[in-house]
Motif scaffolding. Structure first.
Motif, PDB file in Angstrom:
ATOM      1  N   UNK A 138     -43.861  -6.213  81.245  1.00  0.00           N
ATOM      2  CA  UNK A 138     -43.411  -4.815  81.175  1.00  0.00           C
ATOM      3  C   UNK A 138     -44.598  -3.859  81.247  1.00  0.00           C
ATOM      4  N   UNK A 139     -45.672  -4.198  80.546  1.00  0.00           N
ATOM      5  CA  UNK A 139     -46.875  -3.366  80.610  1.00  0.00           C
ATOM      6  C   UNK A 139     -47.463  -3.376  82.013  1.00  0.00           C
ATOM      7  N   UNK A 140     -47.398  -4.530  82.668  1.00  0.00           N
ATOM      8  CA  UNK A 140     -47.901  -4.632  84.034  1.00  0.00           C
ATOM      9  C   UNK A 140     -47.087  -3.753  84.973  1.00  0.00           C
TER      10      UNK A 140
ATOM     11  N   UNK B  97     -40.117  -7.572  90.929  1.00  0.00           N
ATOM     12  CA  UNK B  97     -40.582  -6.187  90.814  1.00  0.00           C
ATOM     13  C   UNK B  97     -42.075  -6.089  91.107  1.00  0.00           C
ATOM     14  N   UNK B  98     -42.856  -7.011  90.575  1.00  0.00           N
ATOM     15  CA  UNK B  98     -44.303  -6.955  90.794  1.00  0.00           C
ATOM     16  C   UNK B  98     -44.638  -7.249  92.257  1.00  0.00           C
ATOM     17  N   UNK B  99     -43.904  -8.166  92.860  1.00  0.00           N
ATOM     18  CA  UNK B  99     -44.139  -8.460  94.277  1.00  0.00           C
ATOM     19  C   UNK B  99     -43.751  -7.262  95.136  1.00  0.00           C
TER      20      UNK B  99
ATOM     21  N   UNK C 104     -48.559  -0.921  87.466  1.00  0.00           N
ATOM     22  CA  UNK C 104     -48.310  -0.819  88.900  1.00  0.00           C
ATOM     23  C   UNK C 104     -47.749   0.568  89.254  1.00  0.00           C
ATOM     24  N   UNK C 105     -46.879   1.099  88.403  1.00  0.00           N
ATOM     25  CA  UNK C 105     -46.349   2.443  88.629  1.00  0.00           C
ATOM     26  C   UNK C 105     -47.465   3.478  88.586  1.00  0.00           C
TER      27      UNK C 105
ATOM     28  N   UNK D 221     -37.513  -0.857  90.787  1.00  0.00           N
ATOM     29  CA  UNK D 221     -37.618  -2.174  90.165  1.00  0.00           C
ATOM     30  C   UNK D 221     -38.636  -2.175  89.028  1.00  0.00           C
ATOM     31  N   UNK D 222     -39.752  -1.501  89.234  1.00  0.00           N
ATOM     32  CA  UNK D 222     -40.785  -1.448  88.196  1.00  0.00           C
ATOM     33  C   UNK D 222     -40.288  -0.710  86.961  1.00  0.00           C
TER      34      UNK D 222
END
Length: 771
Positions: free
Chosen positions: A485-487, A456-458, A491-492, A470-471
């Motif tokens: 989860x906080x990250x 998700x982060x990628x 990103x969102x 995904x985020x």
């Protein structure tokens, strides 16, 4: 008093507040007694601590403490030849100063000792600066016993913000907090000077256990009662009078679960006091409160860095100097209740056993310390548990740090996410596909290679079309580490466009998440909503038990205070904003904190205070580009367009490579109806920051305005290649292609928009325009 009026008086006062320093007498008043007193009873613990990393964290320079070669030794780096020598029994270095000229500087303190030792030099105003040249204290056969530069690959001179004389190398802010006991920075903002004090020069007993005066009183009362055969007059205290109780008192222990053959704690852990006491220094974090209560939760005094791309790889592996806590809380061991002292002797800081022996204290040796598990030659490097589960990376050139996420190696993720893996770190002649095949052969169970939050982060970092979905799924998955989860929420938040209904539903739920990292990130996301939504959702968080959450709630709600509210609502938000301002002034010696003070003042309707804060940031560091940009934006909002442009140009003199300033200057020229002059500035911003698709969008709109719509389409198409789910870019592509009469291309882009934003009414509106 309105909040604007309140900040008008409170903010300048706090900006100029000369914080009280803590000298030895004050330290005693606070209950700090020193290691000598502790050693009267705790001889064994003090003996273990002597010569540990904590003991040698900082020292006066003596023949015993100084490890570097000061025998008139020369070392050349970045075109500067420095000389290390002694004079009248003191240690000196002749090197380039803040103006680039060579000067003799006496060494004031040693800093650390292994695998490198740094040196602190006193400057006017109470500052101590950390020399950029360090001593490699490793043995010579390991490449040590030499001088080296901490930034060997930087173009380094006195103008570089990483130069040893610059604010980023000031000990009082950057390092002091974690190398001494009960440090008080003592920054006087009015005169821009420090009077930094500490109870003890190094990391001694009370740095972890808290001030010992009550403990000594308890011990003396108990000893007196025992000697006299009477009942102690003091009540029973399970912590023995210490403010921080680091010992487990729940009877929990790790035992092998007969069903799984794996270790499990007999009692679930309910407190994290020990881990978070260590995390105050062993984490990448920012301090948010001046007066810390020993033993309190990390989020009351510090803001933990999330899995930012500059700090961590997408799967959470360490990239920059992240220390241990941010990695450890990702681990299964943390979730199972493991704490630092399960592996490390807390006084000597050494492992409780050497090599794999420390791991098999809990994990069965026949099952894990065996070729059937590690598939390497027994006793070889590859058979070491840490080789696979704690791969190390070097920081500060020579300092190996072990990744404390204790993860299962996932070479199968490397090709997909661009992440390192323990296998090819060692087998550098092989690739990730080879490693993935080998691991799959050893461990064929596909559950070992299940979904990972790194995907998700990628996806977010690479601009994938499915990134938002995904985020959101990661943010809401309570089985995943809270920091991940906080990250995901972060990103969102950073994605362009309006919040989707699904995102708002998820964020609303996560405002009540048990973990403060997640709650704070959820509040931060409300920045993207209208004032009514953020008021309804964030207001209850003004009284959240975690300070990090309350500060975010105060920040996002600050604009409410320009709406003429009164009574209890005004009182509540005034108190919250006071806490925010006090928190920001903890680091009033930093331009970033003054920028935040300016932003909160502006949001609360006090532009004059905001202007002073921005100017204070630039007084501290003219190279701080965000202050130039925000000051110019303030001028723009006041209709002072000429001053805004002048401010941006002044910033570009300092940093000609600032994409932010080129972009802002381009917009300024657009507003001045100088489109021809604006386009080169907007283009330069795109060239300097190609990943910032907002810059590409603005440049494309400007090109269209100049009648160069076909060029605008090309710019947008390139940007979509970097951010496939960016609805703003896709809408513009539909509109511009329609304008050019390229209906097939417009329809194709509309299909991509529909896939990226299902249910968005803009899709149907655009579809209607194509008919």
């Amino acid at each position: 008093m309105s909040i604007a009026m309140h900040l008008h008086t409170l903010l300048p006062a706090l900006l100029l507040l000369p914080f009280l320093a803590c000298g030895p007498a004050a330290a005693q008043d606070a209950g700090y007694l020193g290691v000598t007193i502790c050693g009267e009873c705790h001889t064994r613990e003090v003996d273990l601590w002597r010569n540990s990393f904590h003991d040698r964290a900082m020292k006066e320079p003596t023949a015993q403490s100084v490890l570097g070669d000061f025998k008139d030794t020369e070392f050349t780096a970045h075109g500067v030849t420095s000389r290390f020598f002694k004079r009248d029994g003191r240690f000196f270095v002749r090197t380039d100063g803040p103006d680039g000229t060579l000067k003799d500087y006496p060494i004031r303190y040693t800093f650390g000792w292994y695998p490198l030792q740094q040196y602190l030099i006193a400057f006017p105003g109470g500052r101590l600066q950390s020399l950029g040249l360090a001593w490699d204290s490793r043995p010579k056969d390991q490449g040590g016993q030499r001088w080296f530069h901490l930034y060997p690959n930087e173009k380094m001179d006195h103008k570089n913000p990483l130069h040893w004389t610059a604010p980023d190398q000031t000990w009082n802010y950057q390092c002091a907090d974690c190398h001494s006991t009960d440090l008080k920075k003592g920054y006087d903002a009015e005169h821009n000077v420090y009077d930094t004090r500490f109870a003890e020069i190094n990391v001694a007993c009370e740095a972890c256990h808290g001030p010992g005066a009550r403990h000594v009183d308890w011990a003396r009362a108990a000893a007196s009662a025992k000697a006299s055969g009477t009942t102690p007059t003091t009540p029973a205290d399970p912590g023995f009078g210490l403010p921080v109780d680091l010992k487990d008192r729940d009877g929990g222990a790790f035992q092998i679960d007969p069903a799984t053959g794996k270790p499990a704690r007999t009692v679930p852990r309910t407190t994290h006091t020990q881990t978070e006491t260590c995390a105050r220094c062993h984490s990448r974090r920012g301090r948010i409160w001046d007066t810390l209560t020993p033993g309190e939760a990390l989020h009351q005094g510090f803001r933990l860095a999330l899995l930012e791309p500059a700090l961590y790889f997408p799967d959470g592996q360490i990239k920059d100097e992240d220390y241990e806590h941010g990695s450890f809380i990702q681990s299964r061991m943390y979730r199972q209740g493991v704490v630092c002292s399960d592996c490390h002797e807390p006084h000597s800081l050494k492992l409780k056993a050497e090599g794999n022996a420390v791991c098999v204290r809990c994990h069965q040796a026949p099952r894990y310390d065996d070729p059937s598990h590690h598939h390497h030659t027994q006793g070889g490097t590859g058979a070491g548990c840490v080789a696979c589960h704690m791969p190390k990376h070097h920081y500060m050139v020579v300092d190996p740090r072990f990744d404390h996420s204790l993860r299962v190696p996932r070479p199968d993720l490397s090709a997909e996410l661009g992440t390192p893996n323990a296998c090819t770190d060692c087998h550098q002649d092989k690739d990730a596909a080879w490693a993935a095949a080998a691991v799959a052969g050893w461990f064929p169970d596909p559950a070992r290679r299940g979904p990972h939050f790194g995907a998700a982060l990628h996806a977010a970092d690479s601009g994938a079309a499915n990134a938002p979905a995904l985020l959101l799924a990661l943010a809401g998955d309570t089985k995943e580490p809270a920091i991940a989860r906080a990250t995901a929420l972060e990103r969102l938040h950073d994605r362009p466009g309006r919040p989707s209904p699904d995102a708002l539903l998820t964020v609303t739920r996560l405002l009540a998440d048990p973990d403060p990292l997640v709650r704070a990130a959820a509040v931060r996301y409300l920045d993207l909503t209208d004032l009514r939504t953020r008021t309804e959702q964030a207001w209850p968080l003004l009284s959240d038990p975690a300070r990090t959450v309350r500060l975010e709630a105060a920040r996002v709600l600050a604009p409410v205070m320009t709406q003429g509210i009164g009574g209890k609502l005004l009182e509540e938000l005034t108190a919250a904003l006071e806490e925010y301002v006090v928190s920001a002034t903890v680091n009033a010696d930093r331009p970033e904190s003054n920028l935040n003070l300016g932003l909160i003042a502006l949001a609360a309707g006090e532009p004059e205070v905001a202007e002073r804060a921005y100017r204070q940031a630039l007084t501290l560091d003219q190279r701080f580009i965000p202050a130039h940009a925000n000051l110019a934006d303030l001028y723009r909002g006041q209709g002072r367009e000429g001053e805004a442009a002048t401010q941006l140009e002044a910033g570009l003199v300092v940093d000609p490579q600032s994409a932010d300033l080129h972009h802002a200057l381009g917009l300024s020229k657009v507003r001045a109806k100088r489109l021809d002059a604006a386009l080169p500035e907007l283009l330069r911003a795109v060239e300097l920051a190609p990943a910032n698709t907002r810059y590409a969008y603005v440049y494309a709109v400007a090109l269209d305005g100049a009648g160069r719509t076909q060029e605008a389409v090309a710019v947008l198409a390139t940007a979509v290649g970097r951010d496939a789910a960016n609805t703003q870019l896709l809408i513009a592509l539909v509109q511009f292609n329609t304008k050019l009469g390229q209906r097939d291309a417009a329809s194709a882009w509309l299909d991509k928009l529909a896939a990226a934003a299902p249910g968005d009414p803009a899709v149907e509106q655009l579809r209607g325009s194509l008919k």
